[in-house]
Design a protein around this motif. Structure first.
Motif, PDB file in Angstrom:
ATOM      1  N   GLU A 209     -49.499 -16.444  15.948  1.00 47.67           N
ATOM      2  CA  GLU A 209     -48.604 -15.839  14.956  1.00 47.67           C
ATOM      3  C   GLU A 209     -49.068 -16.113  13.531  1.00 47.67           C
ATOM      4  O   GLU A 209     -48.724 -15.373  12.603  1.00 47.67           O
ATOM      5  CB  GLU A 209     -47.184 -16.371  15.150  1.00 47.67           C
ATOM      6  CG  GLU A 209     -46.134 -15.667  14.330  1.00 47.67           C
ATOM      7  CD  GLU A 209     -44.740 -16.200  14.588  1.00 47.67           C
ATOM      8  OE1 GLU A 209     -43.763 -15.571  14.125  1.00 47.67           O
ATOM      9  OE2 GLU A 209     -44.623 -17.256  15.258  1.00 47.67           O
TER      10      GLU A 209
ATOM     11  N   LYS B  85     -48.045 -12.058  18.307  1.00 47.70           N
ATOM     12  CA  LYS B  85     -46.966 -12.823  18.930  1.00 47.70           C
ATOM     13  C   LYS B  85     -46.112 -11.926  19.823  1.00 47.70           C
ATOM     14  O   LYS B  85     -45.799 -12.280  20.972  1.00 47.70           O
ATOM     15  CB  LYS B  85     -46.096 -13.464  17.861  1.00 47.70           C
ATOM     16  CG  LYS B  85     -44.876 -14.194  18.426  1.00 47.70           C
ATOM     17  CD  LYS B  85     -44.005 -14.748  17.319  1.00 47.70           C
ATOM     18  CE  LYS B  85     -42.774 -15.457  17.904  1.00 47.70           C
ATOM     19  NZ  LYS B  85     -41.906 -14.525  18.658  1.00 47.70           N
ATOM     20  N   THR B  86     -45.750 -10.757  19.316  1.00 49.84           N
ATOM     21  CA  THR B  86     -44.927  -9.839  20.100  1.00 49.84           C
ATOM     22  C   THR B  86     -45.670  -9.354  21.334  1.00 49.84           C
ATOM     23  O   THR B  86     -45.091  -9.248  22.418  1.00 49.84           O
ATOM     24  CB  THR B  86     -44.508  -8.638  19.238  1.00 49.84           C
ATOM     25  OG1 THR B  86     -43.798  -9.109  18.085  1.00 49.84           O
ATOM     26  CG2 THR B  86     -43.617  -7.691  20.027  1.00 49.84           C
TER      27      THR B  86
ATOM     28  N   SER C 158     -45.945 -12.579  23.858  1.00 53.79           N
ATOM     29  CA  SER C 158     -44.686 -13.073  24.418  1.00 53.79           C
ATOM     30  C   SER C 158     -43.824 -11.972  25.000  1.00 53.79           C
ATOM     31  O   SER C 158     -42.938 -12.233  25.810  1.00 53.79           O
ATOM     32  CB  SER C 158     -43.903 -13.829  23.347  1.00 53.79           C
ATOM     33  OG  SER C 158     -43.569 -12.966  22.269  1.00 53.79           O
TER      34      SER C 158
ATOM     35  N   GLY D 110     -41.467 -10.395  23.670  1.00 54.60           N
ATOM     36  CA  GLY D 110     -40.079 -10.662  23.328  1.00 54.60           C
ATOM     37  C   GLY D 110     -39.961 -11.841  22.396  1.00 54.60           C
ATOM     38  O   GLY D 110     -40.955 -12.353  21.880  1.00 54.60           O
ATOM     39  N   GLU D 111     -38.741 -12.302  22.189  1.00 55.80           N
ATOM     40  CA  GLU D 111     -38.504 -13.414  21.281  1.00 55.80           C
ATOM     41  C   GLU D 111     -38.757 -14.764  21.934  1.00 55.80           C
ATOM     42  O   GLU D 111     -39.016 -15.759  21.256  1.00 55.80           O
ATOM     43  CB  GLU D 111     -37.062 -13.352  20.754  1.00 55.80           C
ATOM     44  CG  GLU D 111     -36.781 -12.130  19.879  1.00 55.80           C
ATOM     45  CD  GLU D 111     -37.658 -12.095  18.638  1.00 55.80           C
ATOM     46  OE1 GLU D 111     -37.923 -13.172  18.061  1.00 55.80           O
ATOM     47  OE2 GLU D 111     -38.083 -10.989  18.246  1.00 55.80           O
TER      48      GLU D 111
END
Length: 223
Positions: free
Chosen positions: A164, A174-175, A178, A180-181
């Motif tokens: 990130e 990052k998105t 992952s 998602g969050e």
């Protein structure tokens, strides 16, 4: 029996000239350990390829038992290690091979760099080799999460946080990683797909290009 099968196939496809073209390739004297002690440094590339083959074969075995979901992932790994014949051995080979292949590739890269084997006319092969290194690191990163234990989850979380911080594309990376969050079911599924399908396909394509260029340009000269 095998000779008869070979003769039958060769009569129809004429594969002997192709095989001879590969098998009869002359190896330079400076890579022969019998003549030069320093020739052992030329073994790092071959060892990297050998370990990669072991990783592919052992990974195929592991994939037959692995369940890529957060409910069954850890249980499937536990079953593989404790119930499947030779499962603990194969998983151990894959686990330690993942680190060993990086070490061998690093040593191979150092040999190419310090001997100047990346210079003309091998610049493109150097670029391909660096891309292979990147793919190998990606395989190690994505494979680390698959056992789905606490160590793997927290280590992956740290890795995604590092990604990130990349300028400009950090949030996108990052998105993408992952999905998602939080690190959850979608993350595991995505890592499994990247580890088993996308990165191996890229690796095989890059290795094919690497070997073709080595075959075309030959092994680099001594230091």
């Amino acid at each position: 029996m095998l000779q008869k099968v070979y003769d039958w196939v060769d009569e129809r496809l004429d594969i002997t000239p192709l095989w001879r073209d590969v098998a009869d390739h002359e190896v330079p004297e400076h890579v022969n350990p019998a003549h030069h002690f320093s020739a052992f440094v030329y073994c790092f590339g071959g060892l990297t390829f050998f370990i990669t083959v072991i990783q592919i074969l052992s990974g195929m075995f592991l994939a037959m038992y692995y369940a890529p979901d957060i409910v069954n992932a850890w249980e499937s790994v536990y079953y593989l290690q404790n119930q499947v014949a030779f499962g603990v051995i194969v998983r151990g080979m894959h686990h330690w091979g993942a680190s060993l292949v990086i070490v061998m590739m690093f040593l191979h890269t150092l040999r190419v760099f310090f001997q100047g084997a990346y210079k003309k006319p091998r610049e493109l092969n150097w670029v391909v080799g660096v891309l292979i290194f990147g793919v190998m690191l990606g395989l190690g990163f994505t494979g680390y999460l698959l056992p789905w234990d606490m160590k793997a989850v927290f280590a992956t979380k740290v890795g995604i946080q590092i990604a990130e911080t990349i300028p400009v594309i950090g949030p996108i990376a990052k998105t993408f990683l992952s999905s998602g969050e939080i690190i959850g079911a979608q993350t595991l599924t995505r890592f499994f797909a990247i580890h088993v399908f996308f990165l191996p396909a890229a690796l095989l394509a890059l290795m094919g290009a690497h070997f073709i260029m080595i075959r075309k340009q030959g092994i680099s000269g001594p230091l």
